[in-house]
Design an enzyme around this catalytic site. Structure first.
Site, short mmCIF file in Angstrom:
data_model
loop_
_atom_site.label_atom_id
_atom_site.label_comp_id
_atom_site.label_asym_id
_atom_site.label_seq_id
_atom_site.Cartn_x
_atom_site.Cartn_y
_atom_site.Cartn_z
N GLU A 1 8.88 -4.28 10.73
CA GLU A 1 9.35 -3.01 10.18
C GLU A 1 9.91 -2.11 11.26
OE1 GLU A 1 6.69 -1.07 7.40
OE2 GLU A 1 7.92 0.74 7.35
N LYS B 1 -1.68 -9.28 2.89
CA LYS B 1 -0.95 -8.84 4.08
C LYS B 1 -1.78 -7.80 4.80
CE LYS B 1 2.96 -6.05 3.92
NZ LYS B 1 2.52 -4.85 4.67
N GLU C 1 -1.86 -5.26 8.61
CA GLU C 1 -1.04 -4.72 9.70
C GLU C 1 -1.70 -4.95 11.06
OE1 GLU C 1 -0.17 -0.57 8.95
OE2 GLU C 1 0.75 -1.02 7.00
N ASP D 1 0.85 -1.20 0.00
CA ASP D 1 0.00 0.00 0.00
C ASP D 1 0.89 1.26 0.00
OD1 ASP D 1 0.86 -0.18 2.61
OD2 ASP D 1 -1.12 0.09 3.52
N SER D 2 2.21 1.04 -0.02
CA SER D 2 3.14 2.15 -0.26
C SER D 2 2.91 2.72 -1.67
CB SER D 2 4.60 1.68 -0.12
OG SER D 2 4.82 0.49 -0.84
O1 KIV Z 1 3.51 -1.12 1.69
C1 KIV Z 1 4.70 -1.50 1.75
O2 KIV Z 1 5.52 -1.22 0.87
C2 KIV Z 1 5.09 -2.30 2.92
C3 KIV Z 1 6.55 -2.57 3.07
C4 KIV Z 1 7.25 -1.37 3.55
C5 KIV Z 1 6.79 -3.75 3.94
O3 KIV Z 1 4.27 -2.69 3.67
#
Ligand code: KIV
Length: 271
Positions: free
Chosen positions: A189, A120, A122, A51-52
């Site tokens: 992280e 994934k 969090e 989600d980056s």
């Molecule tokens: O969204 C992302 O890129 C991440 C990584 C930093 C692990 O969750």
């Protein structure tokens, strides 16, 4: 061993075997077809559709604004580019925090509409029920502890997490809870290397570190950071393997110069 080119398709089972054998897992983010194809052909083990994307693709300050539809679009593009690696798709903020039914519905949409192999999310204890429910339907789930960017407004800063005993204890407890709930791996992280080493040793599933030291079972970096596309983000944990920003700027400047001078296109470059 630097890559697993001999393995046909990387699965969650492959990652478990790698941890058991002490082989490190390589993971990188990607958000589109073309880069996913290059990374897959380079023998990366895992691509994370992070989600980056909210930051590096859309230019938002945080990961909060990206929607489930937008994550699905990025994941669909990535999946079209890969043949071999495992694809993990981030569940965006607001798509799973409500309750476990909402989390399951979002995970099902991701799996059905993208062709990705896992999701994934969090958090620790607070998402355990959702993890169990998603895993019970056969969808592999990766956890994410430590600095969890979807909670940035709770943390206030992107600095190292779990330096204090109480938070470190919570990370250790949450990691065990996520493992028990059925996660196949956990991203750690920006936590102290010593804590990440302890967590990695306490789990039978792999840990993937970002700013969490060398004892994690694998490492992940955001592609824009490691390729030097984004050259203003320079945290201590980041190793930059290219300076693409400089190289692209140089190439585009030369292109403009060639157009302006009338040098491009030349005789051979026209019909
Ligand atoms: O969204 C992302 O890129 C991440 C990584 C930093 C692990 O969750």
């Amino acid at each position: 061993m630097s890559s697993n080119r001999d393995i046909k398709k990387i699965t969650t089972h492959t990652l478990q075997v790698m941890k058991d054998r002490g082989e490190k897992i390589s993971m990188i983010t990607a958000y589109d077809y073309s880069f996913a194809k290059i990374f897959d052909q380079s023998s990366i083990d895992v691509i994370l559709v992070g989600d980056s994307a909210s930051n590096v693709m859309a230019g938002h300050e945080t990961t909060l604004p990206i929607t489930l539809d937008q994550m699905i679009y990025h994941a669909q593009s990535v999946v079209r580019g890969i043949e071999r690696c495992l694809v993990v798709v981030d569940m965006p903020f607001g798509s799973y925090q409500g309750n476990s039914k909402e989390a399951l519905n979002s995970a099902i949409r991701i799996m059905k509409e993208t062709g990705g192999h896992s999701v994934k999310l969090e958090g620790g204890e607070e998402v355990v029920e959702s993890v169990k429910r998603i895993v019970s339907t056969g969808i592999p789930v990766m956890g994410h502890l430590g600095l969890t960017p979807q909670s940035i407004y709770k943390f206030g800063t992107y600095s190292v997490r779990a330096k204090e005993e109480a938070e470190a204890e919570k990370v250790k407890k949450d990691a065990l809870l996520l493992q028990e709930a059925g996660c196949f791996a956990i991203v750690l992280e920006k936590i102290p290397a010593k804590l990440a080493a302890e967590v990695s040793a306490s789990l039978h599933i792999p840990t993937i570190g970002i700013g969490a030291g060398n004892a994690c079972d694998g490492q992940v970096l955001v592609m824009h950071d490691m390729l030097g596309i984004n050259n203003t983000f320079k945290p201590r944990f980041l190793r930059t393997y290219l300076n693409l920003n400089e190289q692209i700027t140089g190439a585009v400047k030369k292109y403009i110069e060639d157009i302006k001078s009338g040098d491009f296109p030349n005789q051979q470059e026209q019909y």
